[in-house]
Design an enzyme around this catalytic site. Sequence first.
Site: not given
Ligand code: CMC
Length: 392
Positions: A270, A327
């Site tokens: 998140h 989720d």
């Molecule tokens: N699985 C594997 N790696 C992950 C995940 C994941 N679910 N989430 C983040 N990472 C890694 C990402 O690859 C990055 O790694 P590195 O630093 O090596 O590049 C690091 O963790 C930081 O992640 P980020 O993508 O920079 O974080 P963000 O704040 O931009 O993204 C997020 C947040 C929710 C989009 C992301 O965690 C994600 O894609 N999660 C899976 C989808 C999900 O469950 N979404 C629901 C979010 S909560 C409810 C809602 O908003 O609807």
Amino acid sequence: TGATTLDPGFVNTASCTSAITFIDGDEGILQYRGYPIEQLAEKATFIEVAYLLIYGELPTQEQLDRFSGKISRRMMLDERLKELYRSFPRGAHPMQVLAAGIMALGAFHRDNLSVHDPAQVEEASLRLLGSMPTLAAYAYKSSVGEPFLYPQTRLGYVENYLRLSFGTPQEEYEIDPDIVRAFETLFILHADHEQNASTSTVRLVGSADANIYASMSSGVNALSGPLHGGANQAVLEMLARINDEGLDIKEFVSQVKDKKSGVKLMGFGHRVYKNYDPRAKIIKGHADQLLRKTGASNALLDMALELEETALNDDYFIERKLYPNVDFYTGLIYEAMGFPAQHFTALFALGRLPGWIAQWREQHADPARKIGRPRQIYVGEKDRTYSPINER
Ligand code: CMC
């Protein structure tokens, strides 16, 4: 002048001030209008929380009755709007149908499209709250090819929605109070979450003085993405894939850690919560209880628990502060209730609607509001000279 600050994904940029929702991502705190989410999820009803978000205070019994009555009287859709629903192909994604339905709703209620007249804004807010369960239920009914039912004003918000989704014209739909309470809780947990992608979309569209229906429909479209609300569908599909392919959980987690695989652990991570998501904690507590009650197979729940346990003890997830989000467990509950995975995100949208409305109204009540207009940092070519096509 050019922009000087670059902030992709708005990681550090506040786009507005707001008095609706408070989040402390390090401590795992979520409050609506100052009330802790744990108390609201346990004790309040969804309509009470909708009132709180929109008007700023918990309602008295009289205020709540009047508010609920006005919403109930706006649940019926114009018959011609139903024709629009009938024209979608079987299997159409409910989020596409829902977004189209909300846009169409605005076309049927042209007398409350003004963003400057408070009475029209109030009418449109009530219309949206009343019609959304009907629109979402009809999206489901049309995707499975079943007949539409009419809403019943004597039923509560959640009861109406469940009956519209699962009832049939021939039989009385039996309402289970435990399932109603579970949905009250789930909808409350989804009701607002400050400036996430869909709410920011609602505000950005709203900032151009587009009508409130256009803003809400845009919110639904933003929410549909698998990185946002669409994650609930993606989680269940992920669990089903692990199950169908007989993958070992550790093997799957290794796939996730290998960035080249492009596989993410859906329902984890998140932008704001770096400790835990308080909504996920509450939902996890309900999942086990509800799955047992409905007699649904616990195989996927056991798999989800193992997946969570494995990830939480793995350095990849620990270093990146990745925890289960809202989720991760909801899909298992929705599935046990009988909803197909395709429909899960529409349930999220139903819950989020009061938050979108409250945010839109807060924005429009601000006399200092401005159209949203981010800048960019231009990195392309400059000052080139056009050449005729035969000389390229
Ligand atoms: N699985 C594997 N790696 C992950 C995940 C994941 N679910 N989430 C983040 N990472 C890694 C990402 O690859 C990055 O790694 P590195 O630093 O090596 O590049 C690091 O963790 C930081 O992640 P980020 O993508 O920079 O974080 P963000 O704040 O931009 O993204 C997020 C947040 C929710 C989009 C992301 O965690 C994600 O894609 N999660 C899976 C989808 C999900 O469950 N979404 C629901 C979010 S909560 C409810 C809602 O908003 O609807």
